[in-house]
Structure formats: C-alpha cells, structure tokens
Motif scaffolding. Structure first.
Motif, mmCIF file in Angstrom:
data_model
loop_
_atom_site.group_PDB
_atom_site.id
_atom_site.type_symbol
_atom_site.label_atom_id
_atom_site.label_comp_id
_atom_site.label_asym_id
_atom_site.label_seq_id
_atom_site.Cartn_x
_atom_site.Cartn_y
_atom_site.Cartn_z
ATOM 1 N N ASN A 2 -68.881 -17.833 -50.377
ATOM 2 C CA ASN A 2 -68.794 -19.278 -50.410
ATOM 3 C C ASN A 2 -68.531 -19.792 -49.013
ATOM 4 O OD1 ASN A 2 -68.976 -19.256 -53.252
ATOM 5 N ND2 ASN A 2 -66.796 -18.789 -53.390
ATOM 6 N N SER A 3 -68.935 -21.028 -48.764
ATOM 7 C CA SER A 3 -68.735 -21.589 -47.430
ATOM 8 C C SER A 3 -67.574 -22.563 -47.367
ATOM 9 C CB SER A 3 -70.016 -22.311 -46.970
ATOM 10 O OG SER A 3 -70.326 -23.372 -47.856
ATOM 11 N N GLN A 4 -66.947 -22.902 -48.507
ATOM 12 C CA GLN A 4 -65.780 -23.765 -48.468
ATOM 13 C C GLN A 4 -64.583 -22.983 -47.959
ATOM 14 O OE1 GLN A 4 -66.179 -27.049 -49.093
ATOM 15 N NE2 GLN A 4 -68.326 -26.437 -49.225
ATOM 16 N N ASN A 5 -63.623 -23.699 -47.347
ATOM 17 C CA ASN A 5 -62.627 -22.936 -46.609
ATOM 18 C C ASN A 5 -61.324 -22.651 -47.334
ATOM 19 O OD1 ASN A 5 -61.447 -25.477 -46.403
ATOM 20 N ND2 ASN A 5 -60.865 -25.172 -44.264
ATOM 21 N N THR A 6 -61.099 -23.183 -48.535
ATOM 22 C CA THR A 6 -59.890 -22.814 -49.268
ATOM 23 C C THR A 6 -60.088 -23.011 -50.748
ATOM 24 O OG1 THR A 6 -59.018 -25.010 -48.825
ATOM 25 C CG2 THR A 6 -58.204 -23.243 -47.452
ATOM 26 N N ALA A 7 -58.980 -22.886 -51.498
ATOM 27 C CA ALA A 7 -59.031 -22.971 -52.943
ATOM 28 C C ALA A 7 -59.359 -24.384 -53.389
ATOM 29 C CB ALA A 7 -57.677 -22.545 -53.507
ATOM 30 N N PHE A 73 -51.302 -11.472 -52.567
ATOM 31 C CA PHE A 73 -52.411 -11.726 -53.481
ATOM 32 C C PHE A 73 -51.975 -11.619 -54.943
ATOM 33 C CE2 PHE A 73 -55.348 -10.333 -49.891
ATOM 34 C CZ PHE A 73 -55.865 -11.609 -49.681
ATOM 35 N N ALA A 74 -50.988 -10.785 -55.209
ATOM 36 C CA ALA A 74 -50.512 -10.599 -56.585
ATOM 37 C C ALA A 74 -49.597 -11.730 -57.031
ATOM 38 C CB ALA A 74 -49.788 -9.265 -56.713
ATOM 39 N N SER A 75 -49.129 -12.523 -56.096
ATOM 40 C CA SER A 75 -48.239 -13.630 -56.415
ATOM 41 C C SER A 75 -49.082 -14.857 -56.777
ATOM 42 C CB SER A 75 -47.349 -13.958 -55.216
ATOM 43 O OG SER A 75 -48.122 -14.587 -54.193
ATOM 44 N N ALA A 76 -48.395 -15.948 -57.054
ATOM 45 C CA ALA A 76 -49.086 -17.225 -57.243
ATOM 46 C C ALA A 76 -48.862 -18.133 -56.036
ATOM 47 C CB ALA A 76 -48.588 -17.904 -58.513
ATOM 48 N N ASP A 77 -48.516 -17.535 -54.889
ATOM 49 C CA ASP A 77 -48.109 -18.301 -53.718
ATOM 50 C C ASP A 77 -49.297 -18.687 -52.837
ATOM 51 O OD1 ASP A 77 -45.640 -17.733 -54.716
ATOM 52 O OD2 ASP A 77 -45.070 -16.313 -53.144
ATOM 53 N N VAL A 78 -49.074 -19.678 -52.005
ATOM 54 C CA VAL A 78 -49.988 -20.038 -50.923
ATOM 55 C C VAL A 78 -49.394 -19.477 -49.644
ATOM 56 C CG1 VAL A 78 -50.999 -21.923 -49.597
ATOM 57 C CG2 VAL A 78 -50.796 -22.117 -52.082
ATOM 58 N N VAL A 79 -50.133 -18.601 -48.987
ATOM 59 C CA VAL A 79 -49.588 -17.845 -47.858
ATOM 60 C C VAL A 79 -50.467 -18.038 -46.626
ATOM 61 C CG1 VAL A 79 -48.913 -15.556 -47.024
ATOM 62 C CG2 VAL A 79 -48.657 -16.134 -49.456
ATOM 63 N N PHE A 80 -49.836 -18.281 -45.504
ATOM 64 C CA PHE A 80 -50.548 -18.319 -44.226
ATOM 65 C C PHE A 80 -50.243 -17.020 -43.483
ATOM 66 C CE2 PHE A 80 -50.024 -22.782 -45.330
ATOM 67 C CZ PHE A 80 -51.323 -23.227 -45.188
ATOM 68 N N SER A 81 -51.296 -16.325 -43.080
ATOM 69 C CA SER A 81 -51.167 -15.080 -42.322
ATOM 70 C C SER A 81 -51.632 -15.349 -40.899
ATOM 71 C CB SER A 81 -52.011 -13.971 -42.965
ATOM 72 O OG SER A 81 -52.000 -12.807 -42.163
ATOM 73 N N CYS A 82 -50.734 -15.134 -39.936
ATOM 74 C CA CYS A 82 -51.012 -15.462 -38.540
ATOM 75 C C CYS A 82 -51.140 -14.178 -37.719
ATOM 76 C CB CYS A 82 -49.891 -16.319 -37.962
ATOM 77 S SG CYS A 82 -49.566 -17.846 -38.866
ATOM 78 N N PHE A 163 -60.294 -17.292 -42.246
ATOM 79 C CA PHE A 163 -60.858 -17.170 -43.591
ATOM 80 C C PHE A 163 -59.750 -17.228 -44.629
ATOM 81 C CE2 PHE A 163 -59.818 -12.918 -42.232
ATOM 82 C CZ PHE A 163 -59.416 -12.224 -43.365
ATOM 83 N N SER A 164 -60.137 -17.514 -45.855
ATOM 84 C CA SER A 164 -59.222 -17.583 -46.995
ATOM 85 C C SER A 164 -59.743 -16.705 -48.112
ATOM 86 C CB SER A 164 -59.112 -19.020 -47.515
ATOM 87 O OG SER A 164 -58.645 -19.894 -46.526
ATOM 88 N N CYS A 165 -58.818 -16.105 -48.858
ATOM 89 C CA CYS A 165 -59.185 -15.283 -50.015
ATOM 90 C C CYS A 165 -58.183 -15.523 -51.135
ATOM 91 C CB CYS A 165 -59.189 -13.790 -49.667
ATOM 92 S SG CYS A 165 -60.486 -13.273 -48.536
ATOM 93 N N ASP A 166 -58.676 -15.445 -52.369
ATOM 94 C CA ASP A 166 -57.827 -15.534 -53.548
ATOM 95 C C ASP A 166 -57.587 -14.138 -54.099
ATOM 96 O OD1 ASP A 166 -57.883 -18.334 -53.421
ATOM 97 O OD2 ASP A 166 -59.759 -18.381 -54.563
ATOM 98 N N GLY A 167 -56.355 -13.908 -54.574
ATOM 99 C CA GLY A 167 -56.011 -12.619 -55.146
ATOM 100 C C GLY A 167 -56.055 -12.637 -56.663
ATOM 101 N N PRO A 168 -56.019 -11.480 -57.275
ATOM 102 C CA PRO A 168 -56.098 -11.389 -58.735
ATOM 103 C C PRO A 168 -54.897 -11.992 -59.442
ATOM 104 C CG PRO A 168 -55.570 -9.245 -57.776
ATOM 105 C CD PRO A 168 -55.935 -10.152 -56.639
ATOM 106 N N GLY A 169 -53.779 -12.107 -58.750
ATOM 107 C CA GLY A 169 -52.578 -12.682 -59.356
ATOM 108 C C GLY A 169 -52.466 -14.174 -59.170
ATOM 109 N N GLY A 170 -53.451 -14.775 -58.512
ATOM 110 C CA GLY A 170 -53.418 -16.216 -58.287
ATOM 111 C C GLY A 170 -52.967 -16.620 -56.904
ATOM 112 N N GLY A 171 -52.542 -15.667 -56.084
ATOM 113 C CA GLY A 171 -52.135 -15.989 -54.726
ATOM 114 C C GLY A 171 -53.332 -16.235 -53.829
ATOM 115 N N THR A 172 -53.181 -17.167 -52.905
ATOM 116 C CA THR A 172 -54.220 -17.448 -51.915
ATOM 117 C C THR A 172 -53.639 -17.211 -50.535
ATOM 118 O OG1 THR A 172 -55.286 -19.111 -53.314
ATOM 119 C CG2 THR A 172 -55.767 -19.195 -50.961
ATOM 120 N N VAL A 173 -54.353 -16.441 -49.725
ATOM 121 C CA VAL A 173 -53.915 -16.172 -48.358
ATOM 122 C C VAL A 173 -54.928 -16.783 -47.403
ATOM 123 C CG1 VAL A 173 -53.228 -14.448 -46.668
ATOM 124 C CG2 VAL A 173 -52.810 -14.035 -49.102
#
Length: 287
Positions: A2-7, A73-82, A163-173
């Motif tokens: 996908n070309s959109q940048n987040t959830a 990724f397993a959490s339901a959190d929104v996470v920024f990885s720097c 880039f952004s990715c969603d995890g199976p647990g609902g977390g987005t990094v």
C-alpha cells in the motif's frame, strides 16, 4: 504494498491509543550522542493532548530489536521507532521488522521512486550526471526495502521515506530515521494525519499543593479514595528531599479535564485537613 503511510483513521468513540517509543542505536547507549527523541516525542504528543506511556532504548543488536518489535506488534499500541533504518552494516531495523512480522522484505515501489528522485536531485546539486546503475546508487535503494506490508512515511527533509507496519496483535509501529531533523516532522505528520480524532481539544489541567511534614504512605489511602470518587482524574504524588526552594516536601495533586479536576482538588484539600499539615504554594498547570 500500500502507498498510504499509516493506519486508517480511528473512530472517535474509542479511547486514545497507548503511545510508546523505541529508540535504537549504540551511540545513544555509549554516550557518544545524547538522546533528543524522548523529550521531543513527549512534547509532540503533549501539544495534542496525548501522553507517552512507555519508552525503550536498544543498541544495534538485531536480537534485541526484533524482540522489542515483536512486543510492539503484539500489543495494541501506537509505537514510534527511531533509528536504524539506513543501509549501512549497523542498521538492522528494517530487517528486524520483517523478522518480527514474519514477512519477507521487498523494495517498495513508491520508496524506490522517491529515493531515485533524491539521487537525481543530489546529482543536479553536484553538477554531475545521474547514473542510476552506478553501484552506490543501486545500494541506496536498500533504504526502500521494507516488510512487504509496509506503508511509507514521507520525509520532507530529503525524500528518503520511513515506513509503517501493523502487527497481528493490533499494534502499529511507525519507523523513522535517527536524525531528529528528519524524524520529528515525520512523527508530526503521522500524528496529524491519522490520530487527530484522539487529540484533546481542551487542555488537561493539574492542580497541586506543596505539603511539608508528611510521608507518601500516610497519604496513600486518601489518594486512593480521591481516584475512586472521581473517575477519569489521576492523583499524583511527587516527593522531594532537596528541592532548592522548598527543601523536603511532597507535591500532591490531581490531573484531568478542568471541571473534573476542580471537584477532585476540592475533595483532596478537604481530605487533607485532618492531617494538620503545613502547606506551601498551590500550583496550576496545563498538561
């Protein structure tokens, strides 16, 4: 990809997500560079009425980075990885994201176009021809190799995307570079584009009082009572033993929406009366 940048935009009826940050790099843990991301992320969230719930620091260890991302990724959190999304041997974050998700890596087509555009810009600035097949230019495309489900985050500084990715647990990094001049505008763009439904339009307030001659353990039952009586209000206690102005003291207060805080603070002050404490100044802050 996908070309959109987040959830997708969240629903307004849901509570604000839990926000976290992962800061990566040996240079931070060794002290070669002081981390600036943590206070800035707190500032960016706070300006929008949001709060940071947790933070982690990791060196350039693929095993530790992968484990941290699996948890996110397993959490339901929104996470920024720097940090760590470049293409040098000590950059492991892109590969670790793929392992954490169990996904292969692939060159994102939109990222490829942006990286090639950047290389052309650089060639023009240097007054040399753009050579797309030159070995170093081919290597630079690795900066656009992401897990196959990735969505790009545009980089206004030099076009090299995150880039952004969603995890199976609902977390987005959301993965951004380690350079603050790039990372901070990218984090802002993610927040404003995709989490604005959660912004607090009215600032939260803290009301507190400085107390002398008490201990936290003595005040704990009162704190628990105030929180039970006033849902949505948080009670806080900040002890100090060597404050330059007030010396040994406790700052005891409540925080939340202004109307709820007014009622809870009045209840708190009433609850303090039987203790016969000496009071210092009262403090009011927007948070």
């Amino acid at each position: 990809m996908n070309s959109q940048n987040t959830a997708p935009n969240p629903e307004t009826s849901r509570a604000a997500p839990t926000f976290g940050v992962i800061i990566i790099g040996d240079e931070i843990l060794s002290g070669k560079r002081a981390d600036k991301h943590l206070p800035k992320v707190i500032e960016l969230l706070g300006a929008r009425g949001l709060t940071l719930s947790w933070a982690e620091y990791h060196g350039d260890s693929p095993e530790r980075i992968t484990a941290a991302l699996k948890r996110a990724f397993a959490s339901a959190d929104v996470v920024f990885s720097c940090g760590g999304i470049g293409a040098t041997p000590d950059d492991h974050t892109r590969q670790c994201a793929g392992r954490a998700l169990g996904q292969p890596l692939a060159l994102h087509p939109e990222a490829e176009a942006l990286i090639r555009e950047r290389m052309q810009d650089t060639a023009r600035e240097q007054g040399v021809p753009y050579e797309p097949d030159r070995a170093d230019n081919i290597h630079r495309l690795n900066m656009g190799v992401f897990p196959e489900s990735a969505r790009i985050i545009r980089n206004p500084y030099n076009k090299i995307p995150g880039f952004s990715c969603d995890g199976p647990g609902g977390g987005t990094v959301h993965f951004v570079p380690g350079f603050p001049v790039m990372a901070w505008p990218m984090i802002e763009s993610v927040l404003d584009a995709h989490y604005s439904d959660f912004f607090q339009r009215h600032a939260h307030v803290e009301k507190s009082v400085i107390l002398f001659g008490s201990m936290e353990a003595t005040l704990t039952p009162l704190m628990e009572t105030i929180e039970a009586r006033h849902p949505g209000v948080k009670v806080f206690s900040l002890p100090s033993v060597d404050h330059p102005q007030w010396g040994r003291h406790i700052e005891l207060g409540v925080k939340g929406e202004p109307q709820a805080v007014d009622a809870a603070y009045a209840d708190l002050r009433s609850g303090l009366e039987p203790f016969g404490l000496q009071y210092g100044p009262e403090l009011v802050r927007q948070v």
